[in-house]
Design a protein around this motif. Structure first.
Motif, PDB file in Angstrom:
ATOM      1  N   VAL A 252       0.838  -1.202   0.000  1.00 56.81           N
ATOM      2  CA  VAL A 252       0.000   0.000   0.000  1.00 56.81           C
ATOM      3  C   VAL A 252       0.874   1.253   0.000  1.00 56.81           C
ATOM      4  CG1 VAL A 252      -1.626   1.367   1.365  1.00 56.81           C
ATOM      5  CG2 VAL A 252      -1.979  -1.095   1.102  1.00 56.81           C
ATOM      6  N   VAL A 253       1.907   1.263   0.847  1.00 60.25           N
ATOM      7  CA  VAL A 253       2.793   2.429   0.955  1.00 60.25           C
ATOM      8  C   VAL A 253       3.544   2.648  -0.359  1.00 60.25           C
ATOM      9  CG1 VAL A 253       4.844   3.344   2.105  1.00 60.25           C
ATOM     10  CG2 VAL A 253       3.034   2.261   3.447  1.00 60.25           C
ATOM     11  N   VAL A 254       4.105   1.564  -0.917  1.00 56.73           N
ATOM     12  CA  VAL A 254       4.861   1.689  -2.163  1.00 56.73           C
ATOM     13  C   VAL A 254       3.950   2.099  -3.317  1.00 56.73           C
ATOM     14  CG1 VAL A 254       6.245   0.436  -3.867  1.00 56.73           C
ATOM     15  CG2 VAL A 254       6.636   0.065  -1.431  1.00 56.73           C
ATOM     16  N   ALA A 255       2.760   1.491  -3.388  1.00 54.01           N
ATOM     17  CA  ALA A 255       1.813   1.824  -4.453  1.00 54.01           C
ATOM     18  C   ALA A 255       1.392   3.291  -4.379  1.00 54.01           C
ATOM     19  CB  ALA A 255       0.588   0.921  -4.371  1.00 54.01           C
ATOM     20  N   ALA A 256       1.092   3.761  -3.169  1.00 53.47           N
ATOM     21  CA  ALA A 256       0.735   5.169  -2.998  1.00 53.47           C
ATOM     22  C   ALA A 256       1.897   6.059  -3.414  1.00 53.47           C
ATOM     23  CB  ALA A 256       0.349   5.439  -1.543  1.00 53.47           C
ATOM     24  N   GLY A 257       3.124   5.613  -3.113  1.00 52.78           N
ATOM     25  CA  GLY A 257       4.304   6.372  -3.509  1.00 52.78           C
ATOM     26  C   GLY A 257       4.442   6.475  -5.020  1.00 52.78           C
ATOM     27  N   LEU A 258       4.157   5.389  -5.732  1.00 51.58           N
ATOM     28  CA  LEU A 258       4.230   5.426  -7.194  1.00 51.58           C
ATOM     29  C   LEU A 258       3.187   6.374  -7.780  1.00 51.58           C
ATOM     30  CD1 LEU A 258       4.823   1.663  -8.107  1.00 51.58           C
ATOM     31  CD2 LEU A 258       6.503   3.519  -8.026  1.00 51.58           C
ATOM     32  N   ALA A 259       1.990   6.361  -7.192  1.00 53.30           N
ATOM     33  CA  ALA A 259       0.959   7.297  -7.645  1.00 53.30           C
ATOM     34  C   ALA A 259       1.408   8.733  -7.396  1.00 53.30           C
ATOM     35  CB  ALA A 259      -0.360   7.018  -6.924  1.00 53.30           C
ATOM     36  N   LEU A 260       2.049   8.986  -6.253  1.00 54.87           N
ATOM     37  CA  LEU A 260       2.563  10.322  -5.958  1.00 54.87           C
ATOM     38  C   LEU A 260       3.673  10.705  -6.936  1.00 54.87           C
ATOM     39  CD1 LEU A 260       2.694  10.292  -2.049  1.00 54.87           C
ATOM     40  CD2 LEU A 260       1.126  11.594  -3.511  1.00 54.87           C
ATOM     41  N   TYR A 261       4.473   9.716  -7.338  1.00 56.37           N
ATOM     42  CA  TYR A 261       5.516  10.009  -8.313  1.00 56.37           C
ATOM     43  C   TYR A 261       4.903  10.449  -9.641  1.00 56.37           C
ATOM     44  CZ  TYR A 261       9.776   9.694 -11.044  1.00 56.37           C
ATOM     45  OH  TYR A 261      10.841  10.008 -11.863  1.00 56.37           O
ATOM     46  N   GLY A 262       3.751   9.860  -9.989  1.00 52.34           N
ATOM     47  CA  GLY A 262       3.048  10.309 -11.181  1.00 52.34           C
ATOM     48  C   GLY A 262       2.670  11.780 -11.081  1.00 52.34           C
ATOM     49  N   VAL A 263       2.169  12.185  -9.903  1.00 50.81           N
ATOM     50  CA  VAL A 263       1.830  13.594  -9.684  1.00 50.81           C
ATOM     51  C   VAL A 263       3.091  14.459  -9.770  1.00 50.81           C
ATOM     52  CG1 VAL A 263       0.860  15.252  -8.040  1.00 50.81           C
ATOM     53  CG2 VAL A 263      -0.145  12.969  -8.257  1.00 50.81           C
ATOM     54  N   PHE A 264       4.193  13.958  -9.231  1.00 50.34           N
ATOM     55  CA  PHE A 264       5.466  14.678  -9.300  1.00 50.34           C
ATOM     56  C   PHE A 264       5.882  14.903 -10.757  1.00 50.34           C
ATOM     57  CE2 PHE A 264      10.167  14.299  -9.573  1.00 50.34           C
ATOM     58  CZ  PHE A 264      10.513  15.477  -8.942  1.00 50.34           C
TER      59      PHE A 264
END
Length: 274
Positions: A252-264
């Motif tokens: 969950v943490v890593v997946a949320a991080g990847l989604a945030l990287y998309g926003v980045f």
């Protein structure tokens, strides 16, 4: 003026012309936006895996493209993504040709090849010939198996896996240090925009680095035990996080991080110096 000085002067003039090219600027920004879409979708798909809601779908680039294809005007969106990634390849090529530092130019050349391949696979998928829609896990295992058939192939796979793992670790550390600041137009950003960029850049960059670190580790293991099936693509690498002692919460943490990287990446499309 000496011949060498003339060459330097012309190179500086070409670089200034390249830097001022609106076409190259838009190619780079479109590329960052396309990259952001893919990472955002991969993160969302991985979150669905973590909560048991993504049966039959891959949490990787192929899964992201399939998700896009299912949307209204999906075909148009796929072509837009492919063209954007091609633009990223062209921009990286310009960095390789006109860059000022040898190391940076070599890295840009490598990225150009990578994004050219990704763009081709996305455009092939958009055209209906498969391409990037395949499973990253199967592709990784097939490539590893073919590499192991080469002379010293086992060592080659191990070296590549180690390189991927080191790159992931370095990217995670650089994200934590916020080295991306040097590429941003910080003076044009509001305080809130900087905060959003730092949250998404640090969390997203670390998550992305962890995925590369784990994928590289699986490649090294495949070489060590001489079994190409031990190599994992993005989907299986992400699913492996759910098999840790903390259960699916690490995924969950890593997946949320990847989604945030998309926003980045979207932020980079807006504020990066191109």
């Amino acid at each position: 003026m000496s011949t060498w000085n003339t060459v330097q002067s012309r190179a500086r003039g070409a670089a200034r012309g390249r830097k001022g090219s609106k076409a190259l600027e838009w190619a780079g920004r479109w590329g960052f936006a396309a990259k952001g879409v893919i990472y955002l979708l991969v993160g969302v798909l991985a979150l669905r895996v973590a909560f048991g809601e993504n049966e039959g779908k891959q949490a990787d680039r192929g899964g992201a493209l399939a998700e896009v294809a299912e949307q209204p005007l999906g075909s148009v969106l796929l072509w837009a993504l492919g063209i954007g990634l091609a633009g990223m390849a062209v921009w990286q090529l310009s960095e390789a040709v006109w860059g000022t530092k040898t190391g940076h130019r070599l890295l840009s050349a490598g990225r150009c090849v990578f994004y050219a391949f990704v763009a081709w696979s996305v455009l092939a998928f958009a055209a209906g010939s498969g391409g990037g829609g395949g499973s990253s896990d199967k592709q990784s295992q097939d490539v590893t198996a073919r590499a192991m058939e080469l002379p010293a192939g086992r060592w080659l796979v191990g070296a590549v896996g180690l390189g991927i793992a080191i790159a992931g670790l370095v990217n995670a550390i650089r994200a934590g240090m916020r080295t991306y600041h040097k590429h941003l137009k910080l003076g044009e950003m509001s305080r809130r925009a900087r905060q959003v960029v730092d949250v998404t850049g640090v969390a997203g960059g670390i998550a992305r680095g962890l995925v590369f670190l784990a994928a590289g580790g699986f490649a090294v293991r495949a070489a060590w035990v001489y079994d190409p099936d031990q190599a994992k693509g993005v989907d299986d690498t992400l699913r492996s996080f759910a098999s840790t002692p903390v259960g699916p919460w690490l995924l969950v943490v890593v997946a949320a991080g990847l989604a945030l990287y998309g926003v980045f990446c979207f932020a980079m499309a807006r504020w990066r110096r191109v």
